[in-house]
Scaffold this active site. Structure first.
Site, PDB file in Angstrom:
ATOM      1  N   SER A  88      63.734 -43.796   4.943  1.00 46.72           N
ATOM      2  CA  SER A  88      64.044 -42.678   5.836  1.00 46.72           C
ATOM      3  C   SER A  88      62.997 -42.630   6.936  1.00 46.72           C
ATOM      4  O   SER A  88      61.800 -42.737   6.663  1.00 46.72           O
ATOM      5  CB  SER A  88      64.049 -41.357   5.059  1.00 46.72           C
ATOM      6  OG  SER A  88      64.400 -40.283   5.900  1.00 46.72           O
ATOM      7  N   HIS A 102      66.399 -40.546  14.263  1.00 45.98           N
ATOM      8  CA  HIS A 102      66.375 -40.446  12.807  1.00 45.98           C
ATOM      9  C   HIS A 102      67.239 -41.548  12.223  1.00 45.98           C
ATOM     10  O   HIS A 102      68.254 -41.928  12.817  1.00 45.98           O
ATOM     11  CB  HIS A 102      66.920 -39.079  12.366  1.00 45.98           C
ATOM     12  CG  HIS A 102      67.397 -39.054  10.937  1.00 45.98           C
ATOM     13  ND1 HIS A 102      68.734 -39.156  10.605  1.00 45.98           N
ATOM     14  CD2 HIS A 102      66.720 -38.965   9.774  1.00 45.98           C
ATOM     15  CE1 HIS A 102      68.855 -39.121   9.281  1.00 45.98           C
ATOM     16  NE2 HIS A 102      67.655 -39.013   8.760  1.00 45.98           N
ATOM     17  N   ASN A 104      68.355 -43.443   8.123  1.00 41.02           N
ATOM     18  CA  ASN A 104      68.200 -43.434   6.670  1.00 41.02           C
ATOM     19  C   ASN A 104      69.185 -44.430   6.071  1.00 41.02           C
ATOM     20  O   ASN A 104      70.336 -44.506   6.509  1.00 41.02           O
ATOM     21  CB  ASN A 104      68.480 -42.026   6.126  1.00 41.02           C
ATOM     22  CG  ASN A 104      68.495 -41.987   4.604  1.00 41.02           C
ATOM     23  OD1 ASN A 104      69.545 -42.121   3.986  1.00 41.02           O
ATOM     24  ND2 ASN A 104      67.333 -41.780   4.016  1.00 41.02           N
ATOM     25  N   ARG A 106      70.170 -45.833   2.018  1.00 43.29           N
ATOM     26  CA  ARG A 106      69.824 -45.527   0.628  1.00 43.29           C
ATOM     27  C   ARG A 106      70.847 -46.122  -0.351  1.00 43.29           C
ATOM     28  O   ARG A 106      71.987 -46.435   0.018  1.00 43.29           O
ATOM     29  CB  ARG A 106      69.747 -44.016   0.431  1.00 43.29           C
ATOM     30  CG  ARG A 106      71.007 -43.273   0.831  1.00 43.29           C
ATOM     31  CD  ARG A 106      70.802 -41.759   0.898  1.00 43.29           C
ATOM     32  NE  ARG A 106      72.020 -41.083   1.328  1.00 43.29           N
ATOM     33  CZ  ARG A 106      72.372 -40.908   2.594  1.00 43.29           C
ATOM     34  NH1 ARG A 106      71.586 -41.327   3.554  1.00 43.29           N
ATOM     35  NH2 ARG A 106      73.510 -40.301   2.912  1.00 43.29           N
ATOM     36  N   GLU A 262      55.085 -33.578   1.181  1.00 42.86           N
ATOM     37  CA  GLU A 262      54.576 -34.191   2.408  1.00 42.86           C
ATOM     38  C   GLU A 262      55.553 -35.217   2.973  1.00 42.86           C
ATOM     39  O   GLU A 262      55.700 -35.332   4.193  1.00 42.86           O
ATOM     40  CB  GLU A 262      53.212 -34.845   2.149  1.00 42.86           C
ATOM     41  CG  GLU A 262      52.076 -33.854   1.946  1.00 42.86           C
ATOM     42  CD  GLU A 262      51.893 -32.919   3.135  1.00 42.86           C
ATOM     43  OE1 GLU A 262      51.926 -33.392   4.278  1.00 42.86           O
ATOM     44  OE2 GLU A 262      51.740 -31.703   2.917  1.00 42.86           O
ATOM     45  N   SER A 263      56.224 -35.956   2.089  1.00 45.82           N
ATOM     46  CA  SER A 263      57.191 -36.940   2.557  1.00 45.82           C
ATOM     47  C   SER A 263      58.483 -36.275   3.019  1.00 45.82           C
ATOM     48  O   SER A 263      59.086 -36.683   4.015  1.00 45.82           O
ATOM     49  CB  SER A 263      57.492 -37.955   1.446  1.00 45.82           C
ATOM     50  OG  SER A 263      56.326 -38.692   1.114  1.00 45.82           O
TER      51      SER A 263
END
Length: 303
Positions: A88, A102, A104, A106, A262-263
Site C-alpha cells: 500500500s 494512492h 494498493n 493485495r 503508524e502504518s
C-alpha cells in the site's frame, strides 16, 4: 501463490522506492520493520520533507493467524485461519500542482480446520488525486491503467474505472476524492480467469505504477505556486483525510483489528486545513477541479 505474491511485492516495493527517490532527488525512504503479535509483520518505508514529497509511504505486510472477529462477521464465517499480504502506498507532494497518488495490491487466503485453502482472492488498484487539474495528466494516468488492463481483458478497464469512481466517493460531500483510476476486489478463480491469470493481471497493474505516476510528477514538481495555491491544497487534503477516516474500508478494518497504527495512518498528510464553509471562486481553476470531482469524467473517451 501466497509465497509468489509476497516475493513480488517485496521486489515491487524496492523498485517503487528507488524510482521515487530518483524523482525527489533529496530525501530517502526510512525503513521500519515491525511484527504483529498475532502473526506476521511488515516493512514500512516512509519518505518525509523531501524536495518533491512532503510525506509518503510505501508499505508491505504479510499477516496470518486466526481470522479476527470483525473479519468473521464481514465474511459471514466462524473461526478460521487466514493469510493476507499486500503493498500500500500514498504520496503527498509538496507542490500543489503535483497530485497525490494512492495504490494498493493485495492477496488473501482463508483455510479450513485441516489447513486447506477454502477462499483466495486478489484486490487492489491505483488512483490519482490532483489539486489542480491538468487534463493531459489525467489522460496519461488513465491511459496507462487501460493499457495494463487491456493486455488481459478489454472489459477490465471500464469495469474497474467505474468501481474506482464509486468507491473513492466522499458521500457526505457528494464528490469524488480524486479523478480515479482502477479499483478491483474479490478477484477469484472463475470460468475465464484462474488464480494464475489474476496474479498476472494484478502484477501487470503493479508494474505500471511508476509509468503512470512518475512522468506526471516530473512535469509538475518544479512549477511555481502561490500561498493561495498551497492553502487550496491543504483544504483539499482535508477531504482526503475525511475519506480515509470515514469511508476507507482498509483504514477502518485496520483500526478494528489491532493493526499497526503508524502504518495505517501513514496515508494522512502532514499539513491540512479545514476552512468553514469554503467555496472555490466562480470560474477559477479551483472550481474547475470541483466540477470534475462532482461529475466523474470518462477520460479515455473525452480525448
Amino acid at each position: 501463490m501466497k509465497d509468489k505474491f509476497f516475493a513480488y511485492i517485496q521486489n515491487l516495493q524496492d523498485q517503487i522506492c528507488t524510482g521515487l527517490e530518483t524523482v525527489d532527488g533529496t530525501a530517502k525512504f526510512r525503513e521500519d520493520l515491525w511484527k504483529r503479535p498475532e502473526g506476521g509483520g511488515g516493512r514500512t518505508r516512509v519518505i518525509e520533507n523531501g524536495a518533491v514529497f512532503e510525506k509518503g509511504g510505501v508499505n508491505i505486510s504479510a499477516v496470518h493467524g486466526k481470522l479476527p472477529e470483525a473479519m468473521q462477521k464481514m465474511f459471514n464465517v466462524g473461526e478460521a485461519d487466514f493469510f493476507a499480504c499486500g503493498l500500500s502506498l500514498v504520496l503527498h507532494p509538496k507542490n500543489p500542482m503535483t497530485p497525490t497518488v494512492h495504490a494498493n495490491w493485495r492477496y488473501f487466503e482463508m483455510y479450513d480446520e485441516t489447513g486447506k485453502v477454502i477462499e483466495q482472492w486478489f484486490g487492489g488498484g491505483q488512483d490519482l488525486t490532483p489539486y489542480y487539474l491538468f487534463e493531459e495528466d489525467a489522460l496519461h494516468f488513465h491511459q496507462t491503467c487501460k493499457t495494463a488492463c487491456d493486455k488481459h481483458n478489454p472489459e477490465f478497464y471500464p469495469k474497474y474505472k467505474k468501481q474506482c469512481d464509486g468507491y473513492f466517493w466522499n458521500a457526505h460531500r457528494n464528490e469524488a476524492r480524486g479523478i480515479g483510476g482502477l479499483f478491483f476486489d474479490y478477484c477469484k478463480a472463475n470460468e475465464t480467469m484462474s488464480m494464475e491469470d489474476w496474479y498476472n493481471f494484478v502484477t501487470e497493474v503493479g508494474n505500471s505504477f511508476l509509468e503512470a505516476y512518475v512522468p506526471i510528477a516530473e512535469r509538475r514538481k518544479n512549477l511555481e505556486y502561490t500561498t493561495e495555491n498551497r492553502t487550496w491544497q491543504e483544504i483539499r487534503r482535508g477531504r482526503y483525510v475525511e475519506f480515509n477516516l470515514v469511508h476507507d474500508k482498509g483504514t477502518l478494518f485496520g483500526l478494528k483489528t489491532n493493526g499497526r497504527i503508524e502504518s495505517i495512518l501513514m496515508s494522512l498528510p502532514p499539513h491540512v486545513q479545514w476552512v468553514y464553509d469554503h467555496h472555490a471562486a466562480a470560474g477559477s481553476d479551483e472550481e474547475k477541479l470541483i466540477q470534475v470531482l462532482e461529475n466523474p469524467v470518462d477520460w479515455i473517451l473525452a480525448q
